[in-house]
Design an enzyme around this catalytic site. Structure first.
Site, PDB file in Angstrom:
ATOM      1  N   ARG A 184      -9.716  31.920 -59.188  1.00 18.93           N
ATOM      2  CA  ARG A 184      -8.900  30.727 -59.376  1.00 18.93           C
ATOM      3  C   ARG A 184      -7.822  30.929 -60.443  1.00 18.93           C
ATOM      4  O   ARG A 184      -6.699  30.482 -60.281  1.00 18.93           O
ATOM      5  CB  ARG A 184      -9.828  29.567 -59.770  1.00 18.93           C
ATOM      6  CG  ARG A 184      -9.203  28.220 -59.723  1.00 18.93           C
ATOM      7  CD  ARG A 184     -10.253  27.140 -59.788  1.00 18.93           C
ATOM      8  NE  ARG A 184     -10.918  27.088 -61.084  1.00 18.93           N
ATOM      9  CZ  ARG A 184     -11.827  26.162 -61.398  1.00 18.93           C
ATOM     10  NH1 ARG A 184     -12.181  25.268 -60.529  1.00 18.93           N
ATOM     11  NH2 ARG A 184     -12.378  26.167 -62.587  1.00 18.93           N
TER      12      ARG A 184
ATOM     13  N   LYS B 134     -16.234  20.549 -56.395  1.00 15.61           N
ATOM     14  CA  LYS B 134     -16.242  19.091 -56.591  1.00 15.61           C
ATOM     15  C   LYS B 134     -14.851  18.497 -56.364  1.00 15.61           C
ATOM     16  O   LYS B 134     -14.692  17.510 -55.654  1.00 15.61           O
ATOM     17  CB  LYS B 134     -16.718  18.729 -58.017  1.00 15.61           C
ATOM     18  CG  LYS B 134     -18.103  19.253 -58.358  1.00 15.61           C
ATOM     19  CD  LYS B 134     -18.560  18.820 -59.753  1.00 15.61           C
ATOM     20  CE  LYS B 134     -17.766  19.428 -60.900  1.00 15.61           C
ATOM     21  NZ  LYS B 134     -18.020  20.861 -61.149  1.00 15.61           N
TER      22      LYS B 134
ATOM     23  N   ARG C 273      -7.438  29.787 -63.667  1.00 13.18           N
ATOM     24  CA  ARG C 273      -7.023  28.778 -64.638  1.00 13.18           C
ATOM     25  C   ARG C 273      -7.209  29.368 -66.036  1.00 13.18           C
ATOM     26  O   ARG C 273      -7.992  30.298 -66.204  1.00 13.18           O
ATOM     27  CB  ARG C 273      -7.916  27.547 -64.447  1.00 13.18           C
ATOM     28  CG  ARG C 273      -7.181  26.225 -64.516  1.00 13.18           C
ATOM     29  CD  ARG C 273      -8.063  25.085 -64.067  1.00 13.18           C
ATOM     30  NE  ARG C 273      -9.306  25.004 -64.810  1.00 13.18           N
ATOM     31  CZ  ARG C 273     -10.332  24.232 -64.435  1.00 13.18           C
ATOM     32  NH1 ARG C 273     -10.245  23.500 -63.344  1.00 13.18           N
ATOM     33  NH2 ARG C 273     -11.421  24.203 -65.158  1.00 13.18           N
TER      34      ARG C 273
ATOM     35  N   ARG D  90     -21.328  14.596 -67.499  1.00 13.79           N
ATOM     36  CA  ARG D  90     -21.748  15.989 -67.652  1.00 13.79           C
ATOM     37  C   ARG D  90     -22.880  16.134 -68.657  1.00 13.79           C
ATOM     38  O   ARG D  90     -23.356  17.245 -68.872  1.00 13.79           O
ATOM     39  CB  ARG D  90     -20.563  16.809 -68.156  1.00 13.79           C
ATOM     40  CG  ARG D  90     -19.934  17.725 -67.132  1.00 13.79           C
ATOM     41  CD  ARG D  90     -18.752  18.395 -67.797  1.00 13.79           C
ATOM     42  NE  ARG D  90     -18.330  19.595 -67.152  1.00 13.79           N
ATOM     43  CZ  ARG D  90     -17.290  19.665 -66.316  1.00 13.79           C
ATOM     44  NH1 ARG D  90     -16.624  18.590 -65.994  1.00 13.79           N
ATOM     45  NH2 ARG D  90     -16.941  20.819 -65.815  1.00 13.79           N
TER      46      ARG D  90
ATOM     47  N   ARG E 265     -19.354  28.133 -69.844  1.00 12.70           N
ATOM     48  CA  ARG E 265     -19.447  26.915 -69.024  1.00 12.70           C
ATOM     49  C   ARG E 265     -20.759  26.856 -68.253  1.00 12.70           C
ATOM     50  O   ARG E 265     -21.350  25.800 -68.118  1.00 12.70           O
ATOM     51  CB  ARG E 265     -18.253  26.815 -68.081  1.00 12.70           C
ATOM     52  CG  ARG E 265     -17.159  25.973 -68.718  1.00 12.70           C
ATOM     53  CD  ARG E 265     -15.802  26.432 -68.343  1.00 12.70           C
ATOM     54  NE  ARG E 265     -15.451  26.085 -66.986  1.00 12.70           N
ATOM     55  CZ  ARG E 265     -14.598  26.801 -66.261  1.00 12.70           C
ATOM     56  NH1 ARG E 265     -14.064  27.884 -66.764  1.00 12.70           N
ATOM     57  NH2 ARG E 265     -14.283  26.402 -65.058  1.00 12.70           N
TER      58      ARG E 265
HETATM   59  P1  ADP Z   1     -14.904  22.909 -63.757  1.00 14.23           P
HETATM   60  O1  ADP Z   1     -15.713  21.965 -62.929  1.00 14.23           O
HETATM   61  O2  ADP Z   1     -14.408  24.066 -62.976  1.00 14.23           O
HETATM   62  O3  ADP Z   1     -15.594  23.327 -65.025  1.00 14.23           O
HETATM   63  P2  ADP Z   1     -13.237  20.742 -64.817  1.00 14.23           P
HETATM   64  O4  ADP Z   1     -11.794  20.562 -64.562  1.00 14.23           O
HETATM   65  O5  ADP Z   1     -14.157  19.717 -64.280  1.00 14.23           O
HETATM   66  O6  ADP Z   1     -13.574  22.185 -64.235  1.00 14.23           O
HETATM   67  O7  ADP Z   1     -13.512  20.845 -66.391  1.00 14.23           O
HETATM   68  C1  ADP Z   1     -12.787  21.722 -67.226  1.00 14.23           C
HETATM   69  C2  ADP Z   1     -13.199  21.550 -68.694  1.00 14.23           C
HETATM   70  O8  ADP Z   1     -12.874  20.215 -69.123  1.00 14.23           O
HETATM   71  C3  ADP Z   1     -14.693  21.681 -68.982  1.00 14.23           C
HETATM   72  O9  ADP Z   1     -15.093  23.009 -69.163  1.00 14.23           O
HETATM   73  C4  ADP Z   1     -14.808  20.851 -70.276  1.00 14.23           C
HETATM   74  O10 ADP Z   1     -14.361  21.566 -71.395  1.00 14.23           O
HETATM   75  C5  ADP Z   1     -13.840  19.708 -70.040  1.00 14.23           C
HETATM   76  N1  ADP Z   1     -14.508  18.523 -69.442  1.00 14.23           N
HETATM   77  C6  ADP Z   1     -14.244  17.989 -68.217  1.00 14.23           C
HETATM   78  N2  ADP Z   1     -15.044  16.938 -67.979  1.00 14.23           N
HETATM   79  C7  ADP Z   1     -15.840  16.808 -69.062  1.00 14.23           C
HETATM   80  C8  ADP Z   1     -16.898  15.950 -69.423  1.00 14.23           C
HETATM   81  N3  ADP Z   1     -17.313  14.961 -68.600  1.00 14.23           N
HETATM   82  N4  ADP Z   1     -17.484  16.103 -70.635  1.00 14.23           N
HETATM   83  C9  ADP Z   1     -17.095  17.069 -71.466  1.00 14.23           C
HETATM   84  N5  ADP Z   1     -16.122  17.925 -71.198  1.00 14.23           N
HETATM   85  C10 ADP Z   1     -15.485  17.828 -70.010  1.00 14.23           C
END
Ligand code: ADP
Length: 188
Positions: free
Chosen positions: A125, A13, A127, A86, A138
């Protein structure tokens, strides 16, 4: 143009939104990045506990940061949401927020990648939240809370499924087609 990127962790994404940013000239709003950037604030420290465990940050926290970000002038003509919404409550909050501001949502791009590929991508990755346990969690959260958004947006007719298992360049071509089709169907 307002676009939501939907898809499991590791679907690409962020990578695709970054590419589309120069094509459309609208800002890229990644809630994950915004949360990581706020790591030095009380809110960011609260969020980090959820993130490192692979759990979702509470809806009110995430919606709050999006509300603030959308007030910035650069979002007036459009933006891309990456990693938001989400959950169904987040999608409902976004609907309310956008309609209050007369900002229609034009397109939802659902990136599809087989789960075995995703695990390989995430493990590579590195992280802090890309440990095997956090990745597992996740995916669990994705299936339980985020996947239902596909139906939510499909029923509105703005969902486009994108095969995101190919190379970033190929995936971007698919995305450009979907965006171009939306632009031409929106123009009078
Ligand atoms: P990825 O898509 O690889 O999981 P992101 O950077 O989008 O990575 O998200 C990392 C973390 O940030 C998620 O696992 C969650 O804990 C938090 N997060 C990000 N966006 C949201 C959201 N819209 N609602 C709840 N938690 C979020």
């Amino acid at each position: 143009m307002r676009i939501v990127f939907l898809g499991p962790p590791g679907a690409g994404k962020g990578t695709q939104a970054q590419r589309l940013k120069s094509y459309l000239d609208v800002p890229h709003l990644s809630t994950g990045e915004m949360l990581r950037d706020s790591a030095d604030t009380p809110l960011g420290r609260r969020a980090a506990q959820y993130m490192s465990a692979g759990q979702l940050v509470p809806d009110d926290v995430v919606v709050g940061i999006v509300v603030e970000r959308l007030k910035d002038g650069d979002c007036a003509n459009g933006c891309m949401f990456d990693g938001f919404p989400r959950t169904v409550p987040q999608a409902e909050a976004l609907d309310r927020l956008l309609s209050e501001n007369s900002m229609p949502l034009d397109l939802v791009l659902a990136l599809d990648v087989p789960e075995t590929d995703l695990i390989a991508r995430l493990s590579a990755r590195g992280r802090p939240d890309d440990t095997l346990d956090a990745i597992d969690e996740r995916f669990r959260q994705y299936h339980m809370l985020t996947k239902p958004l596909t139906d939510y947006y499909r029923s509105r007719g703005i969902l486009r499924q994108i095969d995101a298992s190919a190379s970033p360049e190929k995936v971007f071509e698919h995305i450009q087609h979907a965006v171009d089709a939306t632009v031409s169907s929106n123009s009078p």
